[in-house]
Structure formats: structure tokens, C-alpha cells
Design a protein around this motif. Structure first.
Motif: not given
Length: 291
Positions: A49-52, A179-186
Motif C-alpha cells: 500500500f505504501l509503495l503504491a 517504510t513501504g520499502w522495508q515492510l515489503t521486503a520483510g
């Protein structure tokens, strides 16, 4: 703690406050025996969601940096946390994880040049002792895998805090995108682990969906936005001690919602943790980067 830093510390402390409610949400709202599903749903949807929302992917060195931070702060940390929780009594796991501020003190001295002070040493000792008073219940036989997982989780979180502080974030990249980068990677790291070790529940109830929504919205997106904002603005050691608020919140919610008792020793433990948090905060406005 200087007045300049108090609002930042208070906002950052909301993240471990939300994380402390995870146990209650998990036991009351989520399907039983699906810890990896819970952690994956907590991280991946919010990250996407944050990436989008930001519509920007990492570039250059930030491809591997985002992956490293996502694994340390979210993916590996959560996986090890649940291994420890399943193989150790909750009290033992919480005490081992409370070593995390001590690891941050050492890593911050090596990587960030933050001095090791007697005040920090006292805060770490008070925090670990307070958590022990709060959660330990009798003697138990140690489980080697569980102990290693808990210590590994503490090291992951400590390394994640320190490297997030050291690397900051790239110029022109907003906090939600970072934050989106990290949540997506995790979440992406957790996804194959979940698919290989667990099955989807036969059905999802409205309570289950509410619980997953809470974990993804408040437990991931909002809390990690506040957490990474705090890391940017406060010393690493100060942020790490704020994380000790999670077991305090979990114990208080158990008392308020589930009619659990709080003994005099547990109340003393809560007081020790709160004192540790205060001692660990900076005493002047020169607290760190404000990226």
C-alpha cells in the motif's frame, strides 16, 4: 529529557505501545496456530500500500539496503520472535529480547560514534531487570533453539535500529515510501516461509478480518512510520529503550481486559522499565538527525 525531544519520544513510544497489544489481538481475534500468516499479513499488504502511494522504488545501493533493513527490522525479527515464543515461555522470551538495548549501546558506539555512558548502562540494566520482574514465572528448562531465536531476534532489532540510523534514507524519499520499502521486503521474505510451513485457515470470520486489519494498519503501517521517524530524530539507544514498553503494555492489557492480576513485583518491574526509558532519553535537543 529535554522538552524539545519529549514530543518525538512520546510519538515514537506509540509504536511499541501498539506492538504490545499484538498478543491480545492475536489471541482474541486471529485464527489459532497461524503465527507466520499473521506476521506476513501484518507486513506485506501495508508495504505494498505504501509503495503504491509513493510510486517510487529503491535505486542504486538502496535495493540491497532496503532488503537488509526490511529483513532485520521486520522479516527475520518477526520470524525469530515467533520461534522463540513457541519454544520458550513468554517470560523467558521477553527477558532475552530485552537485551536488545544493550546490543544497541555497543553497535551505536561502533557504527555511530554514540558514547557508552554510565547512564545508558544503568538504563539497560533497569530495563532488563524490570522486564524480568514483570514477566518471569518460576524456573523452566531452557530450550536451546528457543534461546538462540530470542537472542537472534534481539540482535536483529538492534542491528536494524543502528543501521537505519546510520544510513538514514535517500534524499527526496519520504518516510512513507521508506517504510513501504522495508515492510515489503520483510513481508516478501516471510511469504515463502509461511507458504511452506502453514496452511490457510478453512474459513475467516469477521473477527479474523478485523484482527488482520488491525495488524496491517496500526500494527505495521502507522507504528513503523512512527518508529522510523523516531529513529531519524532520536539517538539509537533512546529508541531502543522505548521498545521495552511492549511487555508493559501487554501486561496492562491483560490486567484490564482479561482479568489477569498484577503483583507488587510486577508493578515494581513496570516502574523500573519506565525509569529506564526516561534515563535513556537525551538530555538536550541535540538528539540526532531530523531527516
Amino acid at each position: 529529557m529535554g522538552l524539545t525531544n519529549a514530543p518525538t519520544a512520546a510519538l515514537t513510544a506509540l509504536a511499541p505501545t501498539v506492538w504490545g497489544s499484538t498478543y491480545l489481538v492475536t489471541t482474541e481475534l486471529l485464527p489459532p496456530d497461524r503465527p507466520l500468516l499473521a506476521t506476513t499479513v501484518r507486513a506485506l499488504p501495508g508495504g505494498l500500500f505504501l509503495l503504491a502511494l509513493g510510486r517510487r522504488l529503491p535505486a542504486g545501493v538502496w535495493w540491497w539496503r532496503a532488503l537488509v533493513l526490511g529483513v532485520l527490522n521486520i522479516g527475520a525479527f518477526n520470524a525469530l520472535l515467533f520461534v522463540a515464543a513457541y519454544r520458550l515461555p513468554g517470560g523467558i522470551a521477553a527477558v532475552l529480547l530485552s537485551a536488545q538495548p544493550t546490543f544497541v549501546v555497543l553497535l551505536a558506539a561502533l557504527l555511530l560514534g554514540e558514547p557508552v555512558t554510565a547512564r545508558h548502562a544503568l538504563a539497560c540494566a533497569l530495563g532488563a531487570g524490570g522486564v524480568a520482574l514483570l514477566v518471569l514465572r518460576g524456573a523452566v528448562a531452557p530450550d536451546t533453539v528457543g534461546v538462540l531465536a530470542a537472542v537472534g531476534g534481539a540482535l536483529c532489532m538492534a542491528s536494524g535500529i543502528t543501521l537505519t540510523k546510520r544510513w538514514g534514507r535517500p534524499e527526496g524519499v519520504g518516510l512513507p515510501t521508506f517504510t513501504g520499502w522495508q515492510l515489503t521486503a520483510g513481508g516478501a521474505v516471510l511469504l515463502p516461509v509461511w507458504l511452506s510451513l502453514e496452511e490457510m485457515p478453512d474459513r475467516l470470520t469477521g473477527a479474523n478480518l478485523l484482527g488482520f486489519g488491525y495488524l496491517a494498519g496500526l500494527g505495521a503501517v502507522l507504528s513503523y512510520l512512527l518508529w522510523f521517524r523516531g529513529i531519524a530524530r532520536l539517538p539509537a539507544v533512546a529508541v531502543s529503550l522505548l521498545a521495552l514498553g511492549s511487555p508493559v503494555v501487554a501486561a496492562l492489557l491483560g490486567y484490564l481486559v482479561k482479568d489477569q492480576t498484577l503483583s507488587a513485583l510486577q508493578l515494581l518491574g513496570i516502574a523500573a522499565v519506565l525509569l529506564a526509558v526516561v534515563l535513556g532519553q537525551p538530555t538536550s535537543s541535540r538528539s540526532g538527525r531530523t531527516t
